[in-house]
Structure formats: structure tokens, C-alpha cells
Design an enzyme around this catalytic site. Structure first.
Site, PDB file in Angstrom:
ATOM      1  N   CYS A   1       9.858 -55.436  64.970  1.00  0.00           N
ATOM      2  CA  CYS A   1      10.156 -55.722  63.566  1.00  0.00           C
ATOM      3  C   CYS A   1       9.967 -57.026  63.094  1.00  0.00           C
ATOM      4  CB  CYS A   1      11.498 -54.901  63.231  1.00  0.00           C
ATOM      5  SG  CYS A   1      11.440 -54.289  61.450  1.00  0.00           S
TER       6      CYS A   1
ATOM      7  N   HIS B   1      11.148 -50.105  65.785  1.00  0.00           N
ATOM      8  CA  HIS B   1      12.336 -50.379  66.752  1.00  0.00           C
ATOM      9  C   HIS B   1      12.351 -49.489  67.971  1.00  0.00           C
ATOM     10  CE1 HIS B   1      14.465 -53.466  63.996  1.00  0.00           C
ATOM     11  NE2 HIS B   1      13.954 -52.551  63.057  1.00  0.00           N
TER      12      HIS B   1
ATOM     13  N   GLU C   1      13.438 -49.982  70.477  1.00  0.00           N
ATOM     14  CA  GLU C   1      14.932 -49.957  71.382  1.00  0.00           C
ATOM     15  C   GLU C   1      15.559 -49.067  71.232  1.00  0.00           C
ATOM     16  OE1 GLU C   1      13.727 -52.069  69.056  1.00  0.00           O
ATOM     17  OE2 GLU C   1      15.450 -52.585  67.810  1.00  0.00           O
TER      18      GLU C   1
HETATM   19  N1  GLN Z   1      13.220 -58.115  57.069  1.00  0.00           N
HETATM   20  C1  GLN Z   1      11.835 -57.382  57.420  1.00  0.00           C
HETATM   21  C2  GLN Z   1      11.648 -56.442  56.674  1.00  0.00           C
HETATM   22  O1  GLN Z   1      12.440 -55.928  55.855  1.00  0.00           O
HETATM   23  C3  GLN Z   1      12.270 -56.956  58.893  1.00  0.00           C
HETATM   24  C4  GLN Z   1      13.131 -55.873  58.984  1.00  0.00           C
HETATM   25  C5  GLN Z   1      13.841 -55.754  60.570  1.00  0.00           C
HETATM   26  O2  GLN Z   1      13.507 -56.620  61.268  1.00  0.00           O
HETATM   27  N2  GLN Z   1      14.550 -54.562  60.644  1.00  0.00           N
HETATM   28  O3  GLN Z   1      10.682 -55.814  56.641  1.00  0.00           O
END
Ligand code: GLN
Length: 551
Positions: free
Chosen positions: A398, A527, A529
Site C-alpha cells: 500500500c 494488503h 498480508e
Molecule cells: N496513505 C495512503 C492512502 O491513503 C496509503 C494507505 C495505506 O497504506 N493503507 O492511500
């Protein structure tokens, strides 16, 4: 292996096991709940698990991970407590948002019902209307998941003001169908260093506190650094009115995955089935036993550096903020009979510090997990550059993917001011930009539960590392973000060698990037994970760990 599908056996009414904490938090109620679920599943029963969080927050999306631990995301998009991740990992099930509730969510729906005149002019009272809503939700989770047995973890500890209404729900359910309800008290037995003896008194008090809420525990799981001896078990039995063989000893273990096996040494599932008047079907825990054998046989080591910012809570370092990442690394490492040595690296300390950056060479692989905001961001970007240039396996999750794109744009494409608009709204090269529909939400300050959340499909391009690892053309992965790869820069970045290996074609969103002239360099907008399971490690983590063990 795909997740199990629940199908309920109709020969008996649904059963409910409540898990309540005593003495203090952090003694492993979540893992106990998951393990109880697993050992009952191993007896051929369909199990689901529910978490009740006492917080007024409507979901866990607005809680700081340093205080509360990771925000876990369900496939249907609900942001919830990290314990939901434990349940999914132990039970190998995809659960739903119905399996999670908070005080805030319960009150919100009761108030909404009242506004819709669903109470037909009656006064709405804290008791019984709030516990009734809790019971309605528990029964709904049981039905939706087709569960024979529903294990429900009540957050907090006995005696707290915050979870009283949930204990009321237990009491009221027990009144309705006493033979189908069971309560387990998970309590802590300290061994004060100056005394050197295990003390039962705090647990006795916890049992009494439960009694005063109208609940008699059926089992006590005694958590301590050492096993409970016969004297302690006898004492707890007499003082808490719990049969002697219903006191289950749960000493500290090296790996949480040992806990179900330890429970079975105490014949816990047999005792529970007897208590609930369920047939003691044949046990099959063989998958789990071979996992534990693999963990024990892991002799090689792989060193992984996880770079983030949510580590410092006073004098303590809280891996809880990234628990799914940690577990996903372990699942993949155990698969290769390897022990992961995981170091937490604070990205702020890397910023413009050549010596610290060079120390990253000691790692076999580097992960930058999800994150928000500007603190430590340049440290992350510099670490990614170091991993790219020094061919250290890199997995960006992410925010870790978004920063890999920023790093590539700055240092390979030659756009020195490239950034995400999350940090620099005025950057001339917004390679990561806010999703169109998110702009409005931010402007209106509609912040809770409004990110791009939950499971979406992703098409994987042919002849890419991602395709090789997944060996599938389409996958489903979970998301939690507001910002996204800016398609206006796609061609430019691709011309310079960035490989786009995963796309959500419905929304035309880049989901996976990779580099081909590198042993392992992958960034995912989702994600992975969150869906890695101990018995079914995630393919991208497997690929990452394999590359790391080769370094
Ligand atoms: N801050 C970033 C976004 O809002 C990544 C979010 C995250 O890593 N879960 O897109």
C-alpha cells in the site's frame, strides 16, 4: 488451499461460547478464542467467531494503531480489530463485518431504529434494548456463517464499566437457552519476582466480578509464564466454583500456533463438547500438527527489516500495529522451514543518514507496510532507493507501493519533485493522487469508513513475476486507501522500466507494480498480508521470502 466453507449440522441448536477476560488486558483472549474455535472445528463442527469491542468508535478505522493495534479489514470492507485477523488465520475462514461490533455500532443502530419509530412509541432503555441488539447481532452472525458453534470474545476485562452491557447480553442469552450458552474466563496468574510463587487471588476476584454480573464461568483458562500446578488448579476450582478439570493451564509459548495443541493436551475440546451436550466427533488436527512440526524444524534464518513509523509506545515497541504483516512473513518463512528474524526500523531515523541507510545491507529483505501522513516519509523513500539499487528484495504494501512509485519517478524518470498529493498537495508531479470519488468525501469531512475498503478483483498481466507467483490470471485482495497510482504518469513510468503487473480493470486502477531487473521488487496497492493464512501462506510473501533466503 481455499478457505473453508461453513455448513451447519442441524441435529442440535446453535451453541454460543463467550470468552471474557480477567485481571488485565493483553493476556491472549483473542488467541484463546481463535484456538477454542480451531479445536472445535477439528472435531468436525462448523465454527465462527465474533468480536465485541467496548469502544464507542463505530469501527476500528478511526483508532490509532499505536494505541489499538492494526486495523484489520474484512473482505466486505469493514475496518475492525486485529483479533478478526487471528480468527480468520486460525479458522481459515473469510468472515464478514457481521462478526464484529463495537459499543458505538450497537448504539448507532438502536438509535437509528428509534428514529425510524421501530420501537412503536415505547421508551427505549439501556437494558434490555442495548443487550437485545447485541444478541440480535450475535444470532445474525451465527446464521450468516452457518455455525454450529459461535465463539464470542468480549473485549476488556470483567469488572470494567465499559463491557457491562455485553455481559448483560450473555446473562440474558443464558436465561433464554441455558444449555446452549457457555462462558470461559481467560485470566492472568502473576508470579511476583520477590515472592516467586504463582498467585491465584486476582483470578478469584475476576470470577467474583463475573458472578456479580450474573455470570458463572464454566471454564477458566489460566494464563501465566509457567503451567498451573495441581495446587493452583484446586484452589481456583474451590474459590471460583469451577470443576477442577475445567481449569485449563495456558503457559507462555514461543509460537501462538502451539496453543491449540497445548489446549488439546488438556482435552479441552472434549470437555467443551461434553459441557455443550454435543457429540464428541473424531478429531482431525493433522494440518495444524504438521504446521507446528514445521515451525519446530525451522533451522535456517532469514533477516527481514520492516520499515515503518508506528513502533514507539513509550518504552515499548509495539509489533501489534503491523501484526498481519508479521504473521504473513512467518507463514511464508515456516513454509520454507526458515525462522524469520524481524527487525523494526523507524523510518525517521533513516532520513538523510547515509550510515543508517547502509546498515540496511544486513537484511535479506525489506518491507514497507501501509501508512499515512508525512512523518518519516523521506526515510522510506530513501530506503526504497537503497533496496532498488542494492538489489535487496523489496515488498511494498500500500503506502510502501506508493512510495516505490514516487522513488522511481524521482530517481529513475528524473522528476525530482514527484510526490503523493497526500503529503504535497502542490507537487508538480503528482504520481500518486487522490481517487476522484475520495476528494468529495475529504472536503465534506466524511472520514470514517469511507476509504477504498475491502476485497476487489485484480487482473494479473502475463509474463510478470506476480503472475508467476500467483499462477492465476485474476485474484481478489483487500484494500484500505484513499490515494492511488496516477494514470497520467503510467506511460512515462512504463517507458522507463516500471512494470505494471496488476490492474483493477473495472476502475482502471493500478494494483501491482514490479521491477524486472531486480531479484524481487514488488509493490501492491492492496494488503496481501490480510489474507495470508498459516496453512496457506500468501504467494507474494512466499516469493519475497524465497528471494530473501537466496540473498
Ligand atoms: N496513505 C495512503 C492512502 O491513503 C496509503 C494507505 C495505506 O497504506 N493503507 O492511500
Amino acid at each position: 488451499m481455499s478457505p473453508r466453507k461453513n455448513r451447519r449440522t442441524k441435529s442440535h441448536p446453535p451453541k454460543f461460547i463467550f470468552v471474557v477476560g480477567g485481571v488485565m488486558s493483553g493476556v491472549g483472549k483473542g488467541i484463546t478464542t481463535s484456538s477454542i474455535g480451531l479445536i472445535l472445528q477439528s472435531r468436525g463442527y462448523n465454527v465462527t467467531a465474533v468480536k465485541i469491542d467496548p469502544y464507542v468508535n463505530v469501527d476500528a478505522g478511526t483508532m490509532n494503531p499505536v494505541e489499538h493495534g492494526e486495523t484489520f479489514v474484512m473482505d466486505d470492507g469493514l475496518e475492525c480489530d486485529q483479533d478478526m485477523g487471528n480468527y480468520e488465520r486460525f479458522l481459515n475462514l473469510d468472515l464478514t463485518g457481521t462478526n464484529y461490533m463495537t459499543t458505538g455500532a450497537v448504539y448507532q443502530s438502536v438509535i437509528n431504529q428509534e428514529r425510524n419509530l421501530e420501537f412503536g412509541g415505547k421508551c427505549v432503555s439501556v437494558v434490555p434494548d442495548i443487550p437485545n441488539e447485541v444478541i440480535r447481532r450475535i444470532r445474525k452472525a451465527q446464521k450468516i456463517n452457518g455455525a454450529d458453534i459461535t465463539v464470542i470474545e468480549i473485549g476488556g476485562t470483567a469488572g470494567e464499566y465499559e463491557n457491562l452491557l455485553f455481559l448483560e447480553a450473555v446473562r440474558m442469552m443464558k436465561l433464554e437457552t441455558p444449555e446452549d450458552i457457555m462462558t470461559v474466563l481467560v485470566s492472568f496468574l502473576p508470579i511476583p519476582s520477590k515472592i516467586g510463587e504463582m498467585k491465584t487471588k486476582p483470578t478469584q476476584h475476576s470470577a467474583r466480578l463475573l458472578n456479580s454480573a450474573g455470570i458463572q464461568p464454566d471454564f477458566i483458562v489460566g494464563r501465566s509464564s509457567r503451567p498451573l500446578d495441581d495446587i493452583r488448579k484446586q484452589k481456583l476450582s474451590v474459590m471460583c466454583s469451577v470443576p477442577r478439570d475445567h481449569i485449563i493451564s495456558a503457559p507462555d509459548v514461543d509460537s501462538i500456533y502451539h496453543i491449540p495443541i497445548n489446549f488439546e493436551e488438556d482435552l479441552f475440546s472434549t470437555k467443551i463438547l461434553k459441557k455443550l451436550d454435543l457429540r464428541p466427533r473424531k478429531k482431525d488436527l493433522s494440518d495444524w500438527e504438521s504446521l507446528v512440526q514445521k515451525i519446530n524444524a525451522s533451522s535456517k534464518e532469514v533477516r527481514i527489516g520492516v520499515i515503518g513509523k508506528y513502533f514507539n509506545t513509550g518504552d515499548f515497541v509495539l509489533g501489534d500495529a503491523y501484526v498481519s504483516v508479521l504473521e504473513a512473513i512467518k507463514h511464508a518463512a515456516y513454509f520454507y522451514k526458515t525462522n524469520p528474524i524481524i527487525d523494526w526500523i523507524n523510518s525517521e531515523e533513516l532520513e538523510d543518514d547515509e550510515t543508517k541507510l547502509r546498515e540496511l545491507k544486513q537484511y535479506d529483505g525489506i518491507i514497507i507496510p501501509g501508512g499515512f501522513g508525512s512523518r518519516g516519509i523521506e526515510g522510506k523513500i530513501q530506503a526504497i532507493q537503497f533496496a532498488r539499487e542494492n538489489k535487496i528484495p523489496y515488498l511494498g504494501l500500500c503506502y510502501g507501493m506508493q512510495m516505490a512509485v514516487v522513488e522511481f519517478a524521482r530517481n529513475v524518470v528524473g522528476l525530482p519533485k514527484a510526490h503523493t498529493t497526500e503529503i504535497d498537495a502542490k507537487t508538480p508531479d503528482p504520481v500518486i493522487d487522490i481517487l476522484a470519488d475520495q476528494k468529495e468525501k475529504l472536503a465534506k469531512k466524511e472520514l470514517g469508513g469511507t476509504m477504498r475498503l475491502g476485497g476487489y478483483y485484480c487482473d494479473i498481466s502475463n509474463k510478470t513475476l506476480a503472475r508467476k507467483l500467483y499462477s492465476k490470471a485474476t485474484v481478489r485482495e483487500r484494500h484500505r486507501h484513499r490515494y492511488e497510482f496516477n494514470n497520467e504518469y503510467r506511460d512515462m513510468l512504463v517507458e522507463h522500466g516500471l512494470v505494471i503487473s496488476g490492474m483493477n480493470t473495472e476502475q482502471d486502477l493500478v494494483e501491482i507494480i514490479e521491477l524486472s531487473d531486480h531479484p524481487f521488487f514488488i509493490g501492491t496497492q492492496f494488503h496481501p498480508e490480510l489474507i495470508s493464512r498459516p496453512l496457506d501462506p500468501h504467494p507474494l510473501f512466499k516469493g519475497f521470502i524465497r528471494a530473501a533466503t537466496k540473498k
